[in-house]
Write an enzyme that holds these catalytic residues in place. Structure first.
Site, short mmCIF file in Angstrom:
data_model
loop_
_atom_site.label_atom_id
_atom_site.label_comp_id
_atom_site.label_asym_id
_atom_site.label_seq_id
_atom_site.Cartn_x
_atom_site.Cartn_y
_atom_site.Cartn_z
CB ILE A 165 18.71 66.30 47.07
CG1 ILE A 165 17.56 67.19 46.58
CG2 ILE A 165 18.63 66.08 48.57
CD1 ILE A 165 17.55 68.60 47.13
CG ASP A 169 21.16 61.21 28.25
OD1 ASP A 169 20.59 60.12 28.09
OD2 ASP A 169 20.84 62.06 29.10
CE LYS A 215 19.88 41.70 35.28
NZ LYS A 215 20.95 40.77 35.63
N PRO A 216 18.83 47.78 36.65
CG PRO A 216 16.82 48.96 36.79
CD PRO A 216 17.50 47.73 37.30
N GLY A 243 6.68 86.17 37.82
CA GLY A 243 6.23 85.53 36.59
C GLY A 243 6.25 86.48 35.41
CB CYS A 283 9.14 89.87 41.05
SG CYS A 283 10.06 90.72 39.76
CG HIS A 335 13.02 87.48 42.63
ND1 HIS A 335 11.91 86.72 42.33
CD2 HIS A 335 13.16 88.34 41.60
CE1 HIS A 335 11.42 87.11 41.18
NE2 HIS A 335 12.17 88.09 40.71
CD GLU A 339 12.00 84.51 45.25
OE1 GLU A 339 11.90 85.52 45.95
OE2 GLU A 339 11.73 84.49 44.03
N1 GLN Z 1 7.31 90.29 34.34
C1 GLN Z 1 7.66 91.24 35.36
C2 GLN Z 1 8.84 92.09 34.95
O1 GLN Z 1 9.57 91.75 34.05
C3 GLN Z 1 7.97 90.53 36.66
C4 GLN Z 1 9.20 89.70 36.61
C5 GLN Z 1 9.31 88.70 37.72
O2 GLN Z 1 8.34 88.43 38.42
N2 GLN Z 1 10.47 88.10 37.88
O3 GLN Z 1 9.06 93.12 35.54
#
Ligand code: GLN
Length: 542
Positions: free
Chosen positions: A18, A147, A190-191, A352, A379, A508, A510
């Site tokens: 950000i 690191d 201090k950090p 997902g 999706c 997507h 978004e």
């Molecule tokens: N798992 C689903 C696919 O591979 C949906 C993928 C997702 O939501 N990005 O088509």
């Protein structure tokens, strides 16, 4: 080309992304073209193979790059599209050096971290910066100073600062934490002192210190940091908690950061125009009505896992005067009856992978469909809505997705099937259908009204799709496929007939939403949710 390099001290998760994005926005408001690079010191080639609990959301770019979510922040704050090379990882750097070694590029030499790895890093940064055609390149160094993993990168940017022609062409910003001891309530420096000390040992002298704390840094604390860290008082900037991340550029500007930066760059004569940004922040902070949106996912304990969704909703909220209140719902909790879908004005099921929580997502779709609650499925959220309609409208009781066959699901009705070109693919990294693809929108549909055109381009990330064998049956049942790929068999958008708003894209949207250009589907979804809130009288009360 000028560089602004942002490092982090004390601990991770300080909101460095950000800070980088906000500085970028201020420079943009001063008339510069800017780009931004994120360095991730891990061995993965990209973020595509990590799960959201490891790393937050995987952000997808136009060119199909699966990258760190900070690149999403850069795109949203700066209104730019970056490419996969804007995310440099240790994995990418080592892979290309080792590949070059095998091809004989360093014949006769011992290949070492300095200079071979550091040169590769420098070249990659400068190459992306030059190719972008911009004036300023911001570079965010992931991880924390000190690191082991970030050492080669720090050494590389130290060298780079020498090579780009003077300190006015390379500004170092160090972000740190200024904690408060709860008993005495005193801000502790201090950090910050320690992490600046580590940075200096490496040979990097910070020009600006950004101190994260819950409240603004007190005057005396700023003075102390200035003294101990050897920067002018005006170069110590507070980054207190903000109501909205989009407020941060204004908080920085009000402390004189833009003026100081421009002076350091030898660009003090520039006008800074923040009008548009100020209007945006004001509409974000002063909404007319509240809208309750439920997000049904399987990583809902970590809001970062769905960052682009909550951002896209916020952008749509700012545009429509809606205050978005997100209720995070674990799909598995819905299955067990431990969470409720009551009192929602809109339901969003994001993308997902994997079977966990699938039944909960199907329940969410059924609930939205039957109760006429605005629904946006992205999706996987499109695929689960398709499964719901197959099972509960078309009465194909065992309808499922072929994605879960590996996880023991057997079905005679795989309404979601593997993309044909995926059949021969065995490896996992960067092998999905990824990035920008054209989508044709059927005229006269809701999608057409929302986008206002017949051809759009959106970002993709999937392996599965609607099984073409079922397309006609779905459309007869009212699940209309208003968006398709060029070959007309690949389905891209579903919209339900006779429902106020039930839309689901395979892509997507978004990932392309920004506060100044909210994604059309999110905008339409929030408008529909706002309408519902008003109808049920909830919008006024909140
Ligand atoms: N798992 C689903 C696919 O591979 C949906 C993928 C997702 O939501 N990005 O088509």
């Amino acid at each position: 080309m000028k560089y602004v390099i942002v490092t982090g001290g004390v601990l991770s998760g300080l909101g460095k992304g950000i800070t980088v994005s906000s500085i970028g926005r201020l420079l943009k408001c001063a008339g510069f073209e800017v780009t931004a690079i994120k360095i991730d010191p891990y061995l993965n080639i990209d973020a595509g193979t990590m799960n959201p609990y490891e790393h937050g959301e995987v952000f997808v770019l136009d060119d199909g790059g699966e990258v760190d979510l900070d690149l999403g922040n850069y795109e949203r704050f700066l209104d730019i599209s970056v490419g996969r090379d804007n995310n440099i990882t240790t994995g990418k750097v080592y892979k290309s050096v080792i590949d070059k070694e095998r091809r004989g590029k360093y014949l006769g030499k011992t290949v070492q971290i300095i200079p071979h790895i550091t040169n590769e890093i420098k070249n990659r940064i400068m190459d992306v910066a030059e190719r972008s055609g911009t004036d300023i390149c911001l570079v965010e160094l992931g991880g924390t100073v000190g690191d082991i993993e970030s050492m080669p990168f720090l050494e590389a940017v130290r060298q780079l600062s020498r090579e780009v022609g003077g300190r006015q062409n390379c500004i170092f910003v160090h972000t740190t934490l200024v904690p408060v001891m709860s008993v005495v309530g005193e801000q502790k420096t201090k950090p910050t002192q320690h992490s600046v000390k580590v940075l200096r040992e490496i040979g990097i002298l910070p020009d600006i210190i950004v101190g994260r704390s819950r409240k603004p840094l007190e005057y005396n604390i700023k003075k102390k940091i200035a003294l101990f860290c050897d920067v002018p008082l005006e170069a110590v900037i507070s980054a207190p908690d903000a109501k909205s991340i989009y407020q941060v550029p204004l908080l920085f500007h009000d402390q004189g950061l833009t003026e100081y930066l421009l002076r350091r760059m030898g660009e003090e004569d520039r006008e800074v125009d923040l009008t548009e940004w100020k209007e945006l922040v004001s509409s974000l902070l002063h909404p007319e009505a509240a809208v309750n949106i439920g997000i049904v996912g399987k990583y809902t304990f970590l809001a970062d896992a769905y960052m682009s969704h909550s951002e896209a909703l916020a952008h749509a909220g700012a545009k429509t005067g809606a205050k978005i209140k997100i209720r995070w719902l674990e799909a598995e909790d819905l299955e067990k009856g431990k969470a409720s879908l009551d009192d929602l004005d809109g339901i969003l099921v994001p993308g997902g992978f994997g079977i966990r929580g699938i039944e909960g997502k199907i329940m969410a779709s059924k609930h939205a469909r039957e109760n006429k609650i605005p629904y946006l499925g992205i999706c996987l959220g499109f695929q689960t809505a398709t499964m719901d309609i197959a099972r509960n409208v078309m009465k194909l009781k065992d309808a499922h997705s072929a994605e879960f066959e590996e996880e023991g699901i057997e079905t005679k009705n795989p309404v979601i099937c593997l993309l044909p070109e995926q059949k021969k693919i065995k490896s996992k990294g960067a092998t999905m259908r990824l990035g920008l693809c054209e989508v044709n929108i059927r005229s006269g549909t809701k999608a057409h009204k929302i986008y206002g055109k017949e051809k759009i381009e959106e970002r993709h990330r999937h392996r599965y799709e609607v099984n073409p064998d079922y397309i006609d049956r779905f459309e007869k049942a009212g699940w209309v496929f208003s968006g398709r790929d060029n070959d007309t068999i690949r389905i891209e958008i579903g919209e339900l007939k006779g429902h106020p708003f039930f839309m689901a894209p395979q892509f997507h949207p978004e990932f392309k939403s920004s506060p100044t250009r909210p994604a059309p589907l999110y905008l339409a979804f929030v408008e529909a949710a706002k309408k519902r809130a008003k109808k049920t009288n909830r919008g006024e009360k909140r």
